[in-house]
Design an enzyme around this catalytic site. Structure first.
Site, PDB file in Angstrom:
ATOM      1  N   CYS A  50      -4.055  -2.087   8.733  1.00  0.00           N
ATOM      2  CA  CYS A  50      -3.439  -0.949   7.992  1.00  0.00           C
ATOM      3  C   CYS A  50      -4.926   0.715   7.910  1.00  0.00           C
ATOM      4  O   CYS A  50      -3.654   1.222   7.671  1.00  0.00           O
ATOM      5  CB  CYS A  50      -4.360  -1.845   6.586  1.00  0.00           C
ATOM      6  SG  CYS A  50      -3.900  -3.678   6.547  1.00  0.00           S
TER       7      CYS A  50
ATOM      8  N   PHE B 159      -6.919  -6.028  -1.382  1.00  0.00           N
ATOM      9  CA  PHE B 159      -7.056  -5.849  -0.958  1.00  0.00           C
ATOM     10  C   PHE B 159      -8.038  -6.799   0.144  1.00  0.00           C
ATOM     11  O   PHE B 159      -9.305  -6.715   0.127  1.00  0.00           O
ATOM     12  CB  PHE B 159      -8.605  -5.076  -2.043  1.00  0.00           C
ATOM     13  CG  PHE B 159      -8.885  -4.508  -2.920  1.00  0.00           C
ATOM     14  CD1 PHE B 159      -8.504  -2.927  -1.827  1.00  0.00           C
ATOM     15  CD2 PHE B 159      -8.194  -4.629  -4.081  1.00  0.00           C
ATOM     16  CE1 PHE B 159      -8.217  -1.776  -3.150  1.00  0.00           C
ATOM     17  CE2 PHE B 159      -8.099  -3.599  -4.861  1.00  0.00           C
ATOM     18  CZ  PHE B 159      -7.992  -2.349  -4.291  1.00  0.00           C
ATOM     19  N   LEU B 160      -7.012  -7.720   0.435  1.00  0.00           N
ATOM     20  CA  LEU B 160      -6.882  -8.980   1.271  1.00  0.00           C
ATOM     21  C   LEU B 160      -7.687  -8.862   2.663  1.00  0.00           C
ATOM     22  O   LEU B 160      -6.775  -7.095   3.328  1.00  0.00           O
ATOM     23  CB  LEU B 160      -6.275  -9.731   1.406  1.00  0.00           C
ATOM     24  CG  LEU B 160      -4.826  -9.819   1.161  1.00  0.00           C
ATOM     25  CD1 LEU B 160      -4.091  -9.797   2.686  1.00  0.00           C
ATOM     26  CD2 LEU B 160      -3.227 -10.637  -0.055  1.00  0.00           C
TER      27      LEU B 160
ATOM     28  N   THR C 282       0.680  -0.848   0.032  1.00  0.00           N
ATOM     29  CA  THR C 282       0.192  -0.161  -0.007  1.00  0.00           C
ATOM     30  C   THR C 282       0.820   0.733  -0.107  1.00  0.00           C
ATOM     31  O   THR C 282       2.127   1.241   1.358  1.00  0.00           O
ATOM     32  CB  THR C 282      -0.661  -0.014   1.376  1.00  0.00           C
ATOM     33  OG1 THR C 282      -1.359  -1.205   1.315  1.00  0.00           O
ATOM     34  CG2 THR C 282      -1.972   1.530   1.364  1.00  0.00           C
TER      35      THR C 282
HETATM   36  C1  UGA Z   1      -8.167  -4.087   5.721  1.00  0.00           C
HETATM   37  C2  UGA Z   1      -9.017  -4.397   4.051  1.00  0.00           C
HETATM   38  O1  UGA Z   1     -10.603  -3.774   5.360  1.00  0.00           O
HETATM   39  C3  UGA Z   1      -8.077  -4.597   3.047  1.00  0.00           C
HETATM   40  O2  UGA Z   1     -10.022  -4.833   2.218  1.00  0.00           O
HETATM   41  C4  UGA Z   1      -7.326  -4.250   3.255  1.00  0.00           C
HETATM   42  O3  UGA Z   1      -6.748  -5.284   1.939  1.00  0.00           O
HETATM   43  C5  UGA Z   1      -6.663  -4.509   4.006  1.00  0.00           C
HETATM   44  O4  UGA Z   1      -7.355  -3.202   5.183  1.00  0.00           O
HETATM   45  C6  UGA Z   1      -5.296  -4.024   3.982  1.00  0.00           C
HETATM   46  O5  UGA Z   1      -4.822  -2.807   2.707  1.00  0.00           O
HETATM   47  O6  UGA Z   1      -4.301  -4.465   3.496  1.00  0.00           O
HETATM   48  P1  UGA Z   1      -7.611  -5.276   7.705  1.00  0.00           P
HETATM   49  O7  UGA Z   1      -7.071  -4.938   7.871  1.00  0.00           O
HETATM   50  O8  UGA Z   1      -7.649  -7.213   7.231  1.00  0.00           O
HETATM   51  O9  UGA Z   1      -8.370  -5.076   6.087  1.00  0.00           O
HETATM   52  O10 UGA Z   1      -9.774  -6.524   8.565  1.00  0.00           O
HETATM   53  P2  UGA Z   1     -10.846  -5.408   7.950  1.00  0.00           P
HETATM   54  O11 UGA Z   1     -11.276  -6.792   7.751  1.00  0.00           O
HETATM   55  O12 UGA Z   1     -10.987  -4.451   7.691  1.00  0.00           O
HETATM   56  O13 UGA Z   1     -11.386  -4.870   9.698  1.00  0.00           O
HETATM   57  C7  UGA Z   1     -10.257  -3.782  10.370  1.00  0.00           C
HETATM   58  C8  UGA Z   1     -10.642  -3.206  11.438  1.00  0.00           C
HETATM   59  O14 UGA Z   1     -12.153  -2.691  11.858  1.00  0.00           O
HETATM   60  C9  UGA Z   1     -10.582  -4.171  12.690  1.00  0.00           C
HETATM   61  O15 UGA Z   1     -10.653  -3.982  13.888  1.00  0.00           O
HETATM   62  C10 UGA Z   1     -12.600  -4.921  12.545  1.00  0.00           C
HETATM   63  O16 UGA Z   1     -12.714  -5.722  14.132  1.00  0.00           O
HETATM   64  C11 UGA Z   1     -12.797  -3.481  12.906  1.00  0.00           C
HETATM   65  N1  UGA Z   1     -14.047  -3.530  11.550  1.00  0.00           N
HETATM   66  C12 UGA Z   1     -14.477  -3.740  10.474  1.00  0.00           C
HETATM   67  C13 UGA Z   1     -15.353  -2.925  12.659  1.00  0.00           C
HETATM   68  O17 UGA Z   1     -15.033  -2.026  13.383  1.00  0.00           O
HETATM   69  N2  UGA Z   1     -16.465  -3.286  11.856  1.00  0.00           N
HETATM   70  C14 UGA Z   1     -16.285  -3.388  10.989  1.00  0.00           C
HETATM   71  O18 UGA Z   1     -18.372  -3.227  10.176  1.00  0.00           O
HETATM   72  C15 UGA Z   1     -15.800  -3.881   9.707  1.00  0.00           C
END
Ligand code: UGA
Length: 468
Positions: free
Chosen positions: A279, A151-152, A120
């Protein structure tokens, strides 16, 4: 195709193994010899669904691991850069690893190469990589630099890679775009989905994922803008949750009502204790920093961050509202990872919360299905902090139980047993894993995010009242 992936972190390792799964011959390069050795021995080093199985399937056949970037550069046509871009003190991304890898690639190029930025990175990185390579004496027609953001999500990384909502390819020449099109052809022509033991997901032979060709700068901005938008969506629903608490409304009902509007969509509208991970916090800061440097007012992103910070302080207030004083209280904590399904604790709101509670004088017994070992490096066991065998062991004789990570198994706990195990049946849920009515039936005082507090003695107590 012969592909090199430089960096064996989450993105690099998953990309390398998945490219092998798609039928390519991959060499994954890392300068950390310890990591290379572990990977050569079949240890994935990270907790990621499907990854051990795919590594076993392709190790030393489709994918091999080395620290020799020079050899990988000479033998591969496409070289993906997937090294870390940590946050610098000013908030922007530190690109020194990317630059070092680009220089080294340049010094060992002997034929036309496509260099692909997968880390990124902020807009204009592509141009900088090109300049670095030219400065190392490589002629312009000997290489192209492509932006192919990833985008994983951690926890579902393999699925996200092989079943991507979209593949973004930012390039400036048809020749480079064609190389990337060939690499992703098994997904975009659907052939991968018909191979025996293909990882199943949302796409199929008849409905393959789309590939979007853009300019390099657009591709770079797509990545940052996507993460910043998702973070904004989370902060928005957290602010709405706080409004619901003040009015005794139910944020789950509100989120459902909003999410059914197809223009809004239901995903990433789960309220909680704030977003974390390696991220979102970093990328929101980096995107804001890019805007600042370009003289664009994007203070909306400051608000996104502010709401995210406040959410943790609010949760602490909620714990206090349930327990009155915190000093000397013994708390069970379920969840340390920044989200369920991973052992990653980088920027984990759960770990921050544990630190805040310890500072308030609580003693904590914590459990996480995957992240305890990593947490012990940051927060070693101490008189006021211990690590449990399982959820019930954590809950034993505790004054209250806190849910800080959305692990699926927490939602499936035996509530009658949990009630018996706790000293006081109080659950403070930062992830809304349980239904308030069910918790009430099981005799709990139950506080969650953006929903009325329920207690076994009184029907419902408005959160505002509980916090007064
Ligand atoms: C995120 C993005 O979703 C990916 O698309 C991206 O590729 C990645 O960053 C990156 O840039 O490498 P990730 O960090 O693995 O992925 O995790 P997410 O599932 O997006 O969750 C991020 C945070 O948001 C977590 O702390 C999660 O608990 C929180 N979250 C997520 C919420 O509080 N509410 C939600 O509805 C969704």
């Amino acid at each position: 195709m012969q592909i090199a992936v430089v960096g064996s972190g989450y993105v690099g390792l998953v990309a390398a193994v998945c490219f092998a799964e798609m039928g390519h011959s991959v060499v994954c390069v890392d300068n950390d010899e310890r990591k290379v050795k572990a990977l050569q021995g079949g240890d994935t080093l990270i907790h990621e669904l499907h990854l051990p199985e795919l590594l076993k399937r392709h190790l030393n056949d489709g994918v091999r691991f080395t620290s020799d970037l020079a050899e990988a550069t000479r033998t591969c046509q496409a070289i993906f850069i997937a090294v870390g871009t940590p946050q610098s003190e000013t908030g922007d991304a530190d690109l020194s690893y990317v630059e070092a890898v680009a220089s080294k690639i340049a010094r060992h190029m002997t034929s036309y190469k496509v260099i692909v930025e997968k880390s990124t990175v902020p807009v204009y990185t592509n141009e900088w990589i090109r300049r670095v390579i030219e400065r190392n004496g490589v002629a312009r027609e000997m290489f192209d630099v492509v932006s192919n953001p990833e985008f994983l999500r951690e926890g579902t990384a393999v699925m996200d890679f092989l079943h991507p909502d979209r593949i973004v390819v930012g390039s400036e020449t048809p020749r480079a775009a064609a190389v990337l099109a060939e690499i992703y052809a098994p997904l975009t022509d659907g052939s991968y989905y018909t191979t025996p033991n293909a990882i199943a997901g949302s796409f199929s032979k008849d409905a393959p994922p789309p590939l979007l060709n853009t300019s390099t700068k657009s591709a770079e901005i797509i990545k940052h803008a996507s993460n910043a938008f998702l973070a904004l969506k989370i902060s928005f629903i957290n602010a709405v949750a706080n409004l619901c608490e003040a009015t005794d409304a139910n944020v789950e009902q509100v989120a459902r009502g909003m999410g059914l509007d197809q223009r809004i969509g239901s995903r990433f509208l789960r309220p909680g204790i704030g977003y974390g991970g390696s991220c979102f916090p970093k990328d929101v800061a980096a995107f804001r920093s890019v805007a600042d440097q370009l003289g664009i007012d994007f203070s909306l992103l400051n608000e996104v961050e502010k709401i995210n910070w406040r959410q943790k302080a609010r949760f602490l207030g909620k714990v206090r509202s349930a327990l009155w004083t915190l000093r000397g209280k013994r708390l069970a904590v379920l969840g340390l990872a920044f989200k369920g399904g991973t052992d990653d604790i980088r920027d984990s709101p759960a770990v921050e919360m544990v630190q805040m509670l310890l500072a308030e004088g609580c003693s904590i017994r914590a459990y996480d299905p995957a992240a305890m070992e990593r947490t012990k490096h940051v927060l070693p066991p101490a008189a006021n902090l211990s690590y449990a065998e399982n959820e019930y062991d954590a809950a034993h004789e505790a004054d209250a139980l806190l849910v800080l990570t959305d692990w699926k198994e927490f939602a499936e706990l035996d509530l009658a047993r949990l009630n018996q195990t706790l000293k006081y049946p109080i659950v403070i849920d930062g992830r809304n894993l349980f239904e308030p009515a069910v918790m009430q039936q099981h005799g709990f005082t139950y506080l969650s995010i953006g929903r009325p507090t329920v207690s076994p003695l009184r029907e419902t107590v408005g959160t505002a009242l509980a916090q007064a």
